[in-house]
Design an enzyme around this catalytic site. Structure first.
Site, PDB file in Angstrom:
ATOM      1  N   HIS A   1       7.045   0.988  -7.666  1.00 37.78           N
ATOM      2  CA  HIS A   1       6.395   0.231  -6.599  1.00 37.78           C
ATOM      3  C   HIS A   1       4.982  -0.211  -6.950  1.00 37.78           C
ATOM      4  O   HIS A   1       4.564  -1.316  -6.617  1.00 37.78           O
ATOM      5  CB  HIS A   1       6.367   1.095  -5.335  1.00 37.78           C
ATOM      6  CG  HIS A   1       5.850   0.398  -4.128  1.00 37.78           C
ATOM      7  ND1 HIS A   1       6.530  -0.615  -3.491  1.00 37.78           N
ATOM      8  CD2 HIS A   1       4.689   0.563  -3.421  1.00 37.78           C
ATOM      9  CE1 HIS A   1       5.844  -1.044  -2.449  1.00 37.78           C
ATOM     10  NE2 HIS A   1       4.722  -0.349  -2.389  1.00 37.78           N
TER      11      HIS A   1
ATOM     12  N   ASP B   1       4.143  -5.086  -2.182  1.00 39.40           N
ATOM     13  CA  ASP B   1       3.943  -4.447  -0.886  1.00 39.40           C
ATOM     14  C   ASP B   1       3.331  -5.482   0.078  1.00 39.40           C
ATOM     15  O   ASP B   1       3.765  -6.627   0.088  1.00 39.40           O
ATOM     16  CB  ASP B   1       3.050  -3.211  -1.065  1.00 39.40           C
ATOM     17  CG  ASP B   1       3.102  -2.250   0.112  1.00 39.40           C
ATOM     18  OD1 ASP B   1       3.977  -1.380   0.117  1.00 39.40           O
ATOM     19  OD2 ASP B   1       2.276  -2.384   1.037  1.00 39.40           O
TER      20      ASP B   1
ATOM     21  N   TYR C   1       0.281  -2.064  10.160  1.00 36.78           N
ATOM     22  CA  TYR C   1       1.734  -1.987  10.374  1.00 36.78           C
ATOM     23  C   TYR C   1       2.077  -2.343  11.822  1.00 36.78           C
ATOM     24  O   TYR C   1       2.999  -3.121  12.077  1.00 36.78           O
ATOM     25  CB  TYR C   1       2.251  -0.579  10.053  1.00 36.78           C
ATOM     26  CG  TYR C   1       2.392  -0.315   8.571  1.00 36.78           C
ATOM     27  CD1 TYR C   1       3.636  -0.358   7.948  1.00 36.78           C
ATOM     28  CD2 TYR C   1       1.280  -0.025   7.791  1.00 36.78           C
ATOM     29  CE1 TYR C   1       3.771  -0.127   6.593  1.00 36.78           C
ATOM     30  CE2 TYR C   1       1.402   0.207   6.431  1.00 36.78           C
ATOM     31  CZ  TYR C   1       2.643   0.145   5.835  1.00 36.78           C
ATOM     32  OH  TYR C   1       2.776   0.363   4.481  1.00 36.78           O
TER      33      TYR C   1
END
Length: 351
Positions: A323, A119, A266
């Site tokens: 993930h 990630d 983000y």
């Protein structure tokens, strides 16, 4: 023994002053004299935290039979996550995080080190390998960045002419039909658009509701662990995790009030400034290892790994896992890190 400390770091170019939480784990005291201790930084992503690595730490700091080295692990929280202070002004993205983390390792006295992550952790690791190849001894990731425009165009053509691009049968099964990737983007990445454009609006809502925060975070641990969990009435949450593990991670965000600042990361990375670095178009010659877990939301193929890692020394297709690799399958991930590092340690030193 685990020791936690915070330090204040300043990068060059801009005065990034952040008080950063660091979980550091020293190798066991009974390390033989002929066993070297090598530093390794583990970097988490969103919506995870250093909690993901707790079960993995003893597997890294305990000497292994047949190996002449063992790891000393440094596991920081990304600024704005958990117990690490959020940046005080705009502009803190992947590149800045890479500089802060390299400075951290330098201040800890490490001339060279390994980095590992998935990630955001994988992307920060890649930035560190690009900016500091003389200090990053090796990079190991369990997620690749979203392909650049150039890479995406090659994949579009490669679906019909795989041999032209050297895409083998195993990679073809992972990457195609390419419409599968678009389906994942459509069904799973809506959060990314929201956090990349309106993080404070969304953050204000979940930051004031424990149930809202838990549902928002745990939904990701359900579907990103295994997409088939979307159709399961209980989301398969307890098939790979305990409730204590999941709620500990949620509480890291709740008690520190950092869900909004974590979302803001983000927006910073989708800014024109960050895009202007064109990091996704870079390659690195730093020795690299990739662990490809089958349920990773962004499919991992050896072809795409080799397009950014010019010195790919190991690529492992895992039998299971998704993930949150360190959280789900710590033994598989850590075995692969040992395998990768053992190859690099046998190579001539850059120092």
């Amino acid at each position: 023994m685990n020791s936690c400390e915070s330090t204040r770091l300043t990068t060059s170019k801009r005065s990034w002053m952040v008080s950063m939480f660091i979980l550091s784990t020293q190798s066991q005291k009974n390390v033989p004299a002929n066993v070297r201790v090598v530093p390794l930084m583990l970097i988490h992503g969103w919506p995870g935290s250093f909690v993901e690595f707790l079960d993995a730490l003893p597997l890294l700091t305990t000497p292994r039979k047949g190996q002449d080295f063992v790891f000393e692990v440094v596991c920081p929280s990304i600024p704005g996550y958990g117990f690490s202070e959020a940046p005080h002004h705009p502009g803190f993205g992947l590149a800045e995080a890479a500089h802060v983390f390299d400075k951290l390792m330098t201040r800890l006295g490490f001339k060279s080190y390994y980095v590992q992550g998935g990630d955001w952790g994988g992307m920060i690791s890649f930035n560190m390998a690009v900016f500091f190849p003389q200090r990053v001894k090796g990079i190991h990731v369990n997620m690749l960045s979203i392909p650049s425009l150039k890479q995406s165009l090659k994949l579009l053509v490669g679906q019909y002419l795989p041999s032209l691009f050297g895409i083998d049968e195993d990679d073809y099964k992972v990457l195609f039909p390419i419409t599968n990737i678009f389906v994942i983007f459509w069904t799973e990445l809506g959060y990314m658009h929201f956090q990349g454009t309106k993080p404070d609006t969304l953050g204000m809502g979940v930051a004031n509701s424990p149930a809202g925060l838990a549902s928002y975070i745990l939904e990701k641990f359900s579907s990103w662990t295994d997409m088939s969990a979307v159709e399961h009435p209980q989301g398969k949450l307890t098939e790979k995790y305990t409730m204590d593990q999941l709620l500990t991670n949620v509480m890291i965000y709740w008690v520190t009030g950092t869900i909004t600042s974590s979302m803001r990361f983000y927006k910073e990375n989708f800014s024109l400034k960050q895009m202007g670095y064109h990091i996704s178009e870079f390659e690195t010659n730093v020795p690299a290892g990739v662990a490809a877990f089958p349920h990773e939301i962004v499919p991992i193929a050896k072809y795409t790994a080799k397009s950014v890692f010019r010195n790919l020394v190991s690529f492992t297709r895992m039998p299971r896992g998704g993930h949150f690799a360190a959280f789900e399958e710590p033994n598989l991930l850590i075995d692969d890190i040992w395998h990768f590092a053992s190859i690099v340690e046998k190579q001539p030193s850059k120092e």
